[in-house]
Design a protein around this motif. Structure first.
Motif, PDB file in Angstrom:
ATOM      1  N   TRP A  90      66.126  19.098 -69.580  1.00 54.64           N
ATOM      2  CA  TRP A  90      65.399  18.636 -68.405  1.00 54.64           C
ATOM      3  C   TRP A  90      64.915  19.810 -67.540  1.00 54.64           C
ATOM      4  CZ3 TRP A  90      62.917  14.495 -67.371  1.00 54.64           C
ATOM      5  CH2 TRP A  90      62.555  14.188 -66.059  1.00 54.64           C
ATOM      6  N   PHE A  92      61.933  21.163 -69.156  1.00 53.04           N
ATOM      7  CA  PHE A  92      60.791  20.266 -69.008  1.00 53.04           C
ATOM      8  C   PHE A  92      60.133  20.413 -67.639  1.00 53.04           C
ATOM      9  CE2 PHE A  92      58.905  16.091 -68.098  1.00 53.04           C
ATOM     10  CZ  PHE A  92      58.099  15.946 -69.210  1.00 53.04           C
ATOM     11  N   GLU A  99      59.737  25.743 -72.131  1.00 53.98           N
ATOM     12  CA  GLU A  99      60.000  24.310 -72.255  1.00 53.98           C
ATOM     13  C   GLU A  99      60.254  23.911 -73.697  1.00 53.98           C
ATOM     14  OE1 GLU A  99      57.112  20.472 -72.316  1.00 53.98           O
ATOM     15  OE2 GLU A  99      56.947  21.749 -70.549  1.00 53.98           O
ATOM     16  N   ILE A 131      63.915  22.813 -75.326  1.00 55.32           N
ATOM     17  CA  ILE A 131      64.033  21.453 -75.848  1.00 55.32           C
ATOM     18  C   ILE A 131      64.422  21.476 -77.329  1.00 55.32           C
ATOM     19  CG2 ILE A 131      62.669  19.409 -76.438  1.00 55.32           C
ATOM     20  CD1 ILE A 131      61.288  19.653 -73.774  1.00 55.32           C
ATOM     21  N   TYR A 183      56.827  14.230 -76.456  1.00 54.88           N
ATOM     22  CA  TYR A 183      58.162  14.439 -77.028  1.00 54.88           C
ATOM     23  C   TYR A 183      58.741  13.159 -77.624  1.00 54.88           C
ATOM     24  CZ  TYR A 183      58.124  19.086 -75.012  1.00 54.88           C
ATOM     25  OH  TYR A 183      57.807  20.385 -74.722  1.00 54.88           O
TER      26      TYR A 183
END
Length: 400
Positions: A34, A37, A45, A49, A276
């Motif tokens: 998070w 993100f 990012e 992830i 995503y």
């Protein structure tokens, strides 16, 4: 293997307290994803992830396992997602170790590329006693100690075809990596151009479009299931293997194609979570339909048992046939050179009395000599052509 060891089994369970620690790691992984993100630095990012997704998958594999049972002929893993069984007749084991003890093992069926038919045992989540039992079991019952033993040759037909199918999936995974790089570049450009990017089609209703894309992603699942089945009714071995390879390539293309739907949806609606979401669905498809070595074993076994269609032998030309007959005729005269000449007693005059044979300009061996047949009134002369006999005339008419 002694008969007394056929009924031996070893039951492995993870410590409940260590499973709670794995749940804590899962929570940290979600928080890191998070943070990445919300960073608006798209390379960071994507990197965070992907790392958190890998960590999440490892921890979920530990938390979701209820037991792992080792048998002499198979290994069975029971978890929330179902039961996984791999045979042990072609077992390989990989281990990672530190200075003190082995941390974890991964058991493969036949090949270390066979990720879909493998079971991981996390040694750090076992008690010290179970770790010792497991190490003793794999050495004494399975008689394995790393990748030094390879029951299946990498040059065997099964491994060669399986490696080709794996290459299709890995090639598509590389393309997906390039796709992620394109997303990073494009999202960075959009971040520089727009204070808030709401998509190129803000007038479209977001939820119906989103549901449509997700429905398409879920609708391909039956197609992937159909492609995962071996082809049937193919009478030719080569054609059967070629069709199976085509199915593997199409499965890889469709699974990764679902992941590639995320970027168009993001460009339409402007929500990166859509990107995503479809990437996750495609990754699950990629893992679930990854090639299995046992499937290729069954395909090649069925192909070998299928009666082969023999191709019709093409007819030989008349000239080749005559050449073979001439060769046989020459071979029959081998060892007796006089048989290549006209014998004296075969020459007679018009009254049937033997006379001396006359030569008509023969060039060695008497192949051009002529004689008059017994009592023949039409003065027809027969000529022997280098061992072809009377077939020589017909042979010459074919341009030989």
């Amino acid at each position: 293997m002694p008969s007394s060891s056929l009924n031996k089994k070893l039951l492995l369970t993870y410590s409940p307290w260590k499973k709670l620690a794995a749940l804590l790691v899962l929570t940290i992984a979600l928080l890191l994803a998070w943070v990445g993100f919300l960073s608006n630095f798209f390379l960071l990012e994507v990197s965070l992830i992907l790392f958190c997704a890998y960590l999440f998958w490892l921890m979920l594999d530990i938390v979701g396992i209820s037991s792992i049972c080792m048998y002499p002929n198979k290994i069975v893993k029971r978890s929330w997602l179902g039961e996984t069984t791999i045979p042990t007749h072609a077992l390989l084991v990989a281990d990672s170790q530190d200075q003190d003890s082995v941390k974890s093992w991964r058991f493969f069926h036949g090949s270390n590329k066979n990720r879909r038919e493998s079971i991981r045992v996390a040694g750090n989540f076992l008690s010290p006693e179970l770790r010792l039992w497991l190490d003793s079991y794999r050495r004494n019952i399975y008689r394995l100690g790393g990748f030094s033993s390879s029951p299946l040759s990498s040059n065997s037909a099964v491994c060669v075809e399986f490696d080709k199918a794996v290459s299709s999936f890995r090639f598509m995974a590389v393309l997906t990596g390039v796709y992620l790089l394109v997303y990073v570049i494009y999202a960075t450009m959009l971040y520089w151009q727009y204070p808030v990017f709401a998509g190129y089609a803000p007038q479209l209703p977001a939820w119906p479009v989103r549901i449509l894309f997700v429905a398409v992603a879920l609708a391909v699942y039956p197609l992937l299931q159909a492609l995962a089945k071996p082809p049937v009714g193919v009478p030719n071995y080569t054609l059967l293997v070629a069709q199976a390879q085509q199915r593997a390539f199409r499965s890889a293309l469709i699974a990764n194609g679902v992941a590639w739907l995320g970027l168009p949806l993001f460009l339409l609606c402007g929500n990166r979570l859509d990107f995503y979401l479809l990437l996750s669905i495609g990754a699950i498809y990629h893992y679930d339909f990854y090639p299995r070595l046992s499937t290729w074993e069954s395909i090649l076994q069925a192909a070998q048992e299928t009666p082969q269609v023999q191709a019709a032998v093409p007819r030989r030309s008349m000239q080749v046939s005559l050449a073979l007959l001439g060769g046989l005729s020459l071979a029959s005269y081998a060892g007796n050179p006089n048989d290549f000449r006209i014998r004296q007693q075969d020459c007679v005059d018009d009254k049937g009395n033997p006379v001396e044979c006359q030569s008509n300009g023969s060039h060695g061996g008497g192949s051009g000599s002529s004689y008059r047949g017994n009592g023949s009134s039409d003065s027809h002369s027969s000529v022997r052509r280098g061992g072809f006999g009377f077939f020589g005339g017909s042979h010459s008419s074919f341009g030989g």
